[in-house]
Design a protein around this motif. Structure first.
Motif, PDB file in Angstrom:
ATOM      1  N   ARG A  95       2.613   1.745  -3.708  1.00  0.00           N
ATOM      2  CA  ARG A  95       1.531   1.776  -4.642  1.00  0.00           C
ATOM      3  C   ARG A  95       1.270   3.864  -4.162  1.00  0.00           C
ATOM      4  O   ARG A  95       1.657   4.850  -5.247  1.00  0.00           O
ATOM      5  CB  ARG A  95      -0.002   1.296  -4.258  1.00  0.00           C
ATOM      6  CG  ARG A  95      -0.593   1.640  -5.256  1.00  0.00           C
ATOM      7  CD  ARG A  95      -1.727   1.018  -5.549  1.00  0.00           C
ATOM      8  NE  ARG A  95      -2.567   1.333  -3.891  1.00  0.00           N
ATOM      9  CZ  ARG A  95      -3.043   1.840  -3.260  1.00  0.00           C
ATOM     10  NH1 ARG A  95      -3.866   3.454  -4.419  1.00  0.00           N
ATOM     11  NH2 ARG A  95      -3.617   2.314  -1.770  1.00  0.00           N
ATOM     12  N   THR A 126       0.848  -1.267  -0.049  1.00  0.00           N
ATOM     13  CA  THR A 126       0.023   0.290   0.173  1.00  0.00           C
ATOM     14  C   THR A 126       1.079   1.214  -0.278  1.00  0.00           C
ATOM     15  O   THR A 126       0.477   1.823  -0.868  1.00  0.00           O
ATOM     16  CB  THR A 126      -0.954  -0.305   1.154  1.00  0.00           C
ATOM     17  OG1 THR A 126      -1.381  -1.010   1.221  1.00  0.00           O
ATOM     18  CG2 THR A 126      -1.724   1.256   1.228  1.00  0.00           C
ATOM     19  N   GLU A 143       1.911   6.648  -6.952  1.00  0.00           N
ATOM     20  CA  GLU A 143       0.370   7.220  -7.179  1.00  0.00           C
ATOM     21  C   GLU A 143       1.322   9.571  -7.197  1.00  0.00           C
ATOM     22  O   GLU A 143       1.210   9.603  -8.230  1.00  0.00           O
ATOM     23  CB  GLU A 143      -0.025   7.343  -6.826  1.00  0.00           C
ATOM     24  CG  GLU A 143      -0.863   5.926  -7.285  1.00  0.00           C
ATOM     25  CD  GLU A 143      -2.486   5.287  -6.767  1.00  0.00           C
ATOM     26  OE1 GLU A 143      -2.711   6.049  -5.265  1.00  0.00           O
ATOM     27  OE2 GLU A 143      -2.875   4.680  -6.262  1.00  0.00           O
TER      28      GLU A 143
END
Length: 133
Positions: free
Chosen positions: A46, A43, A50
């Motif tokens: 990611r 998480t 992003e």
């Protein structure tokens, strides 16, 4: 004596089962802890990707907009659109066909007339239909 041996063996078996059960539970807890840790890492990774991607896209957009070639292309596209619109307007005028702006103007006028007619109809109904148009 045989009864005591079987009772002793039964106790040993229960003890071994308990030890195996504890080992399995400990292993399951370790696996769950590792899974949660891995999920947090994924998480976090990611989100970092992003965030970096958004920053890079914003930077590239800004860079492209500042590029003189992009500015010229945008200007040329605007000029071409104006020339096309002018040419189409000329052709439509020669063929005596209404342009989009002509139709929009007529549509606005029709909408105004419809509104006035509805107002008059409302007034007529309010007066009991005595007023004739």
């Amino acid at each position: 004596m045989a009864g005591q041996a079987s009772l002793l063996q039964e106790g040993v078996d229960r003890f071994n089962d308990a030890v195996r059960s504890i080992d399995v539970q400990r292993i399951q807890k370790q696996i769950q802890a590792r899974r949660r840790s891995f999920e947090r890492q994924l998480t976090s990774g990611r989100k970092n990707i992003e965030k970096r991607t958004r920053k890079e896209v914003t930077r590239l957009r800004t860079e492209i907009r500042r590029n003189p070639l992009f500015k010229r292309a945008r200007s040329a596209a605007g000029d071409a659109a104006k020339q096309i619109e002018s040419g189409v307007g000329g052709v439509l005028g020669l063929l005596q066909i209404a342009s989009r702006s002509d139709l929009q103007r007529v549509d606005r006028k029709v909408a105004q007339i419809n509104k006035k007619l509805k107002d008059l109809e409302r007034i007529r109904k309010a007066n009991g239909g005595a007023t004739h148009i």
